[in-house]
Enzyme design. Sequence first.
Site, PDB file in Angstrom:
ATOM      1  N   HIS A 221       0.444 -46.330   5.158  1.00  0.00           N
ATOM      2  CA  HIS A 221       1.897 -46.231   5.385  1.00  0.00           C
ATOM      3  C   HIS A 221       2.330 -46.579   6.807  1.00  0.00           C
ATOM      4  O   HIS A 221       3.519 -46.615   7.098  1.00  0.00           O
ATOM      5  CB  HIS A 221       2.399 -44.816   5.053  1.00  0.00           C
ATOM      6  CG  HIS A 221       2.029 -43.794   6.106  1.00  0.00           C
ATOM      7  ND1 HIS A 221       0.833 -43.123   6.107  1.00  0.00           N
ATOM      8  CD2 HIS A 221       2.697 -43.339   7.186  1.00  0.00           C
ATOM      9  CE1 HIS A 221       0.777 -42.304   7.137  1.00  0.00           C
ATOM     10  NE2 HIS A 221       1.899 -42.417   7.819  1.00  0.00           N
TER      11      HIS A 221
HETATM   12  C1  UD1 Z   1       7.075 -41.135   9.312  1.00  0.00           C
HETATM   13  C2  UD1 Z   1       6.579 -40.948  10.728  1.00  0.00           C
HETATM   14  C3  UD1 Z   1       5.071 -41.170  10.787  1.00  0.00           C
HETATM   15  C4  UD1 Z   1       4.358 -40.297   9.775  1.00  0.00           C
HETATM   16  C5  UD1 Z   1       4.958 -40.483   8.402  1.00  0.00           C
HETATM   17  C6  UD1 Z   1       4.350 -39.491   7.455  1.00  0.00           C
HETATM   18  C7  UD1 Z   1       8.181 -41.597  12.492  1.00  0.00           C
HETATM   19  C8  UD1 Z   1       8.538 -42.621  13.484  1.00  0.00           C
HETATM   20  N1  UD1 Z   1       7.202 -41.922  11.639  1.00  0.00           N
HETATM   21  O1  UD1 Z   1       6.823 -42.479   8.954  1.00  0.00           O
HETATM   22  O2  UD1 Z   1       4.598 -40.851  12.073  1.00  0.00           O
HETATM   23  O3  UD1 Z   1       2.995 -40.637   9.764  1.00  0.00           O
HETATM   24  O4  UD1 Z   1       6.379 -40.257   8.455  1.00  0.00           O
HETATM   25  O5  UD1 Z   1       4.527 -39.826   6.126  1.00  0.00           O
HETATM   26  O6  UD1 Z   1       8.757 -40.538  12.481  1.00  0.00           O
HETATM   27  N2  UD1 Z   1      11.514 -43.270   2.530  1.00  0.00           N
HETATM   28  C9  UD1 Z   1      11.956 -42.966   1.272  1.00  0.00           C
HETATM   29  N3  UD1 Z   1      11.959 -41.653   0.884  1.00  0.00           N
HETATM   30  C10 UD1 Z   1      11.570 -40.639   1.677  1.00  0.00           C
HETATM   31  C11 UD1 Z   1      11.120 -40.959   2.966  1.00  0.00           C
HETATM   32  C12 UD1 Z   1      11.091 -42.280   3.385  1.00  0.00           C
HETATM   33  O7  UD1 Z   1      12.327 -43.844   0.501  1.00  0.00           O
HETATM   34  O8  UD1 Z   1      11.585 -39.474   1.258  1.00  0.00           O
HETATM   35  C13 UD1 Z   1      11.479 -44.696   2.946  1.00  0.00           C
HETATM   36  C14 UD1 Z   1      12.808 -45.155   3.565  1.00  0.00           C
HETATM   37  O9  UD1 Z   1      13.045 -46.472   3.187  1.00  0.00           O
HETATM   38  C15 UD1 Z   1      12.508 -45.135   5.045  1.00  0.00           C
HETATM   39  C16 UD1 Z   1      11.026 -45.476   5.097  1.00  0.00           C
HETATM   40  O10 UD1 Z   1      10.464 -44.857   3.940  1.00  0.00           O
HETATM   41  O11 UD1 Z   1      13.281 -46.055   5.772  1.00  0.00           O
HETATM   42  C17 UD1 Z   1      10.318 -44.988   6.333  1.00  0.00           C
HETATM   43  O12 UD1 Z   1      10.558 -43.596   6.546  1.00  0.00           O
HETATM   44  P1  UD1 Z   1      10.497 -42.977   8.016  1.00  0.00           P
HETATM   45  O13 UD1 Z   1      10.642 -41.504   7.945  1.00  0.00           O
HETATM   46  O14 UD1 Z   1      11.397 -43.720   8.940  1.00  0.00           O
HETATM   47  O15 UD1 Z   1       9.048 -43.353   8.510  1.00  0.00           O
HETATM   48  P2  UD1 Z   1       7.651 -43.172   7.801  1.00  0.00           P
HETATM   49  O16 UD1 Z   1       7.042 -44.512   7.627  1.00  0.00           O
HETATM   50  O17 UD1 Z   1       7.787 -42.305   6.634  1.00  0.00           O
HETATM   51  N1  UDP Z   2      -0.530 -36.141   1.335  1.00  0.00           N
HETATM   52  C1  UDP Z   2      -0.056 -35.607   0.142  1.00  0.00           C
HETATM   53  N2  UDP Z   2       0.228 -36.477  -0.890  1.00  0.00           N
HETATM   54  C2  UDP Z   2       0.039 -37.819  -0.793  1.00  0.00           C
HETATM   55  C3  UDP Z   2      -0.442 -38.353   0.444  1.00  0.00           C
HETATM   56  C4  UDP Z   2      -0.707 -37.479   1.489  1.00  0.00           C
HETATM   57  O1  UDP Z   2       0.106 -34.391   0.013  1.00  0.00           O
HETATM   58  O2  UDP Z   2       0.324 -38.539  -1.759  1.00  0.00           O
HETATM   59  C5  UDP Z   2      -0.811 -35.222   2.447  1.00  0.00           C
HETATM   60  C6  UDP Z   2      -2.200 -35.318   3.009  1.00  0.00           C
HETATM   61  O3  UDP Z   2      -3.091 -34.515   2.256  1.00  0.00           O
HETATM   62  C7  UDP Z   2      -2.002 -34.815   4.434  1.00  0.00           C
HETATM   63  C8  UDP Z   2      -0.606 -35.298   4.781  1.00  0.00           C
HETATM   64  O4  UDP Z   2       0.028 -35.585   3.530  1.00  0.00           O
HETATM   65  O5  UDP Z   2      -2.013 -33.405   4.476  1.00  0.00           O
HETATM   66  C9  UDP Z   2      -0.663 -36.557   5.605  1.00  0.00           C
HETATM   67  O6  UDP Z   2       0.620 -37.089   5.721  1.00  0.00           O
HETATM   68  P1  UDP Z   2       0.915 -38.629   5.950  1.00  0.00           P
HETATM   69  O7  UDP Z   2      -0.259 -39.439   5.566  1.00  0.00           O
HETATM   70  O8  UDP Z   2       2.209 -38.913   5.284  1.00  0.00           O
HETATM   71  O9  UDP Z   2       1.213 -38.696   7.519  1.00  0.00           O
HETATM   72  P2  UDP Z   2       0.307 -38.676   8.840  1.00  0.00           P
HETATM   73  O10 UDP Z   2      -0.686 -37.582   8.751  1.00  0.00           O
HETATM   74  O11 UDP Z   2      -0.304 -40.028   8.982  1.00  0.00           O
HETATM   75  O12 UDP Z   2       1.319 -38.468   9.925  1.00  0.00           O
END
Ligand code: UD1
Ligand code: UDP
Length: 383
Positions: A221
């Site tokens: 991601h």
């Molecule tokens: C964010 C964090 C990242 C973390 C990740 C965990 C920042 C800069 N990044 O990245 O560090 O590892 O979360 O998962 O804060 N979206 C949906 N539904 C949701 C959430 C997101 O559709 O419930 C889509 C939207 O199009 C959004 C995109 O995902 O624009 C990215 O979401 P965003 O929260 O900006 O960043 P992540 O890639 O999720």
């Molecule tokens: N996780 C989850 N369901 C999923 C993918 C990840 O519950 O489908 C959990 C995972 O076990 C871990 C956390 O989400 O505890 C990690 O989050 P993510 O990978 O979104 O973000 P990061 O740790 O890279 O910030």
Amino acid sequence: MATPLRLLTVIGARPQVIKAAALSRAIREQFDGRIKETILHTGQHYDANMSGVFFGELGIPEPEVQLGVGSGTQGATTARMVEGIEAVLLRKAHDVLVIYGDTNSTLAGALAAAKLHVPIAHIEAGLRSFNKAMPEEVNRIVADHCSTWLFCPTTTAVMNLDREGFSLNTDHPATMDKPHVVNSGDVMLDNALHFSGIKKNSSILDGIGPTGTEFMLVTVHRQNNTDDVQRLNAIFGALMELRQRTKMPVLLPVHPRTQQRMNDLLDPSLARAVEQDQGLRLIPPVGYLDMLELERNARVVITDSGGVQKEASFFAKPCVILRSETEWVELVEQGHGELVDADPERLFGAVDRALAAKACSTPKVFGDGNAALHICEHLIRTR
Ligand code: UD1
Ligand code: UDP
């Protein structure tokens, strides 16, 4: 009896909701009457399977405040969060603002509280990738430098802060100018230990091969892997080839960001092949207990997630890291993880080595599984 310590905990992204479970559990079970926690959810993640699902399954209190900021550009969403958190801090007194990790919700909490002189406890402080092109690196540096308590998950994190000029002496009251750096251990280990002991009737492994253990678990991601058309195509092309080479199914719970970029950026012929390949199983994001079940049973974990890298190591699973660097350097140094970037040949080599290797061990660098307890005790003692 002293008045309870009033915490305002800011969460917003999936891993923060999960991490918050450990502190909330410690407060409920061991600090009732001494610590009062209010949870604020920024709304950075909002799909049910990215946020709502975790509250019930992990026993986290429902947030009293929901900002509902949703998605948008980095600046606009962060600004909306700062405004919302500031309003809450102005409306009601809180002794400490708690933030987790390195997301935009973390940064917003840090900025809002620092300007109002509300002391900040940063959990998962001190991590560095030394790559400021990552939004997370900017967020964590700012958050650390605004905090009064920096709770580090590892010794490496403590040493990073030492190198940045933080004093490691905690023999004085903690203030924003003279903060406390504390090696508390990692709340994610607390959670993995606690929740892997909980039995759940999970069907997540149904249909994954005859044994339910001969599969590779993948998550991807990161912004640089999903927004870059070449990297995204290289990763999915490599996963297809890896499946053919190993004859092993690949299971990939797809982050919503990745799903969107796959729709927009995958080469159409690759997109069709991915869709038709029965062995490459793309599923929606799963709940935490199901994720633990997958991690416990996978032969190999392939990921760019920080949390998933660590969880793989908690369950002694080899991890192949789809990045060029990691904040969790101990995993690579101690042979639990291998960095392969988005390079197919490096990925194939690392997976071959992981499959051939004898069982991994679990690294002993993330504390004693009681990080949340140590954090609460330190806050109470030094409030
Ligand atoms: C964010 C964090 C990242 C973390 C990740 C965990 C920042 C800069 N990044 O990245 O560090 O590892 O979360 O998962 O804060 N979206 C949906 N539904 C949701 C959430 C997101 O559709 O419930 C889509 C939207 O199009 C959004 C995109 O995902 O624009 C990215 O979401 P965003 O929260 O900006 O960043 P992540 O890639 O999720
Ligand atoms: N996780 C989850 N369901 C999923 C993918 C990840 O519950 O489908 C959990 C995972 O076990 C871990 C956390 O989400 O505890 C990690 O989050 P993510 O990978 O979104 O973000 P990061 O740790 O890279 O910030």
